[in-house]
Scaffold this motif. Structure first.
Motif: not given
Ligand SMILES: *Cc1c(COP(=O)(O)O)cnc(C)c1O
Length: 392
Positions: A127-129, A152-153, A159-166, A200-201
């Motif tokens: 996975f790449i962000l 991510y925006p 926004a990055l945190r939300i994508k990572l947690s999902q 964290e992730f």
């Protein structure tokens, strides 16, 4: 009946012209510097990435000449075959010393360093962000790697945190990639917050210091040093072709990372080694960066000066937020940006119009150098004032 299979190319070019997206080269003569000969006329140069004015420095030129005499012009093969020289290793040690990392490896360009590193680190199961404003080499590295990539925006940690947690748990490895100084905007990535979220992730973090090396930080090590993050685990990419006045790219990081890249990065393994001239010039530039902090100080004085004068005298110009030598002001359309770029050129100022698809909103991009004199900056501001009065 088949049509001409190449006919679409001309149609496509017509579309590019119609959108004012057409690009063409402009010829520079003579040595690079704060002023250059552009199409036969002397202009003040606000278009260069040569932030410290080293690309025309006589010491770099002398080092490159000597290397050519001793080592020849071409390096004759990849580093793993006939191309490796002691000079390459010297340069890699110098980069690691500047960056305070265990090791470094040089590539033939920054673009190739990004493509090779990203493809070596992640693949189909990963996975790449990627920041929306990232440089083309990061974006294409992500595509080439085959990893699932989400943009991510710009600089948006939430926004990055939300994508990572999902989504983090659906993938094996995760890599966050970002410019450190954004090349077409001039702002900085939020590095401390990115490091925190990466930890964290359980993500790797790759930052591209192309416009920061030699420019930011007390010793010129870049954005990592600027934010006090020296020694933290991360992957630093950069180029030898901007503040270092040469050509080539590098990756700096842990011994294991660098050793791995020498075994897995296709754009390092299967391409010809950096030429002796480029290597020697970059090595000399790093010594100058370390020994002459006054160059960096002068650059930052110029940045402060221009920002101050622009805010006072040209409050209507829409300056984008910047913490680097890159200052941009936004214009309503690509056509407007082209017109202003032309008007500046007539006034003896070289500052390019940057348009889609490179960026989403058109702008004039000004880059400052340590070798700009107060009169250069004064003339830029005068030219901008007369243009903005004309258009009102
Ligand atoms: C210029 C640039 C590169 C490419 O470096 P080259 O050495 O010119 O290939 C990569 N990333 C960023 C952010 C850049 O600005």
């Amino acid at each position: 009946m088949f049509t001409n299979p190449y006919a679409w190319i001309e149609e496509s070019l017509t579309t590019i012209h119609r959108a004012d997206w057409y690009r063409s080269v402009q010829t520079i003569h003579g040595l690079p510097g704060a002023t250059v000969l552009l199409e036969g006329r002397e202009v003040i140069n606000f278009a260069s990435n040569d932030y410290l004015g080293l690309a025309g420095d006589e010491r770099l030129i002398a080092a490159a000449k000597m290397a050519i005499q001793e080592l020849g012009t071409g390096s004759t093969g990849s580093r793993l075959l006939s191309g490796h020289r002691e000079l390459h290793r010297d340069l890699e040690r110098a980069i690691a010393s500047l960056k305070q990392t265990e090791d470094a490896v040089v590539f033939s360009s920054g673009y190739l360093a990004n493509l090779g590193t990203i493809t070596a680190l992640v693949g189909k199961r990963d996975f790449i962000l990627s920041d929306l404003y990232n440089h083309s080499s990061l974006k294409n590295g992500a595509i080439l790697s085959g990893a699932t990539t989400i943009e991510y925006p710009h600089c948006d940690i939430e926004a990055l945190r939300i994508k990572l947690s999902q989504q983090r748990q659906n993938y094996r490895r995760c890599l966050i990639i970002t410019d450190s100084v954004f090349s077409m905007d001039g702002d900085l990535c939020p590095l401390p917050a990115l490091l925190e979220i990466a930890e964290e992730f359980s993500c790797m973090l790759l930052i591209d210091e192309a416009h920061a090396t030699g420019v930011l930080g007390n010793t010129g090590a870049g954005c990592v040093e600027h934010f006090g993050c020296t020694g933290r685990q991360l992957i630093q990419i950069g180029t030898l072709s901007k503040a270092l006045g040469s050509l080539g790219g590098y990756v700096a990081g842990s011994k294991t990372l660098i050793d791995f890249l020498r075994n897995r990065a296709p754009t390092w393994i299967y391409t010809t080694a950096l030429s002796g001239a480029d290597t020697a010039a970059a090595l000399t530039a790093i010594k100058i960066v370390q020994q002459e902090p006054q160059r960096r100080a002068k650059l930052w004085q110029n940045i402060a000066q221009l920002k101050q004068v622009m805010q006072q005298q040209l409050p209507k110009l829409k300056l984008l937020p910047s913490e680097s030598p890159i200052l941009c002001f936004q214009l309503p359309s690509a056509a407007d940006a082209l017109t202003v770029g032309q008007q500046l050129k007539h006034a003896g100022i070289f500052a390019p119009a940057i348009r889609p698809p490179t960026v989403s909103t058109s702008r004039i991009r000004i880059s400052l150098m340590a070798t700009h004199e107060p009169t250069h900056i004064k003339k830029l501001v005068e030219a901008l004032s007369s243009i903005s009065t004309q258009s009102n």
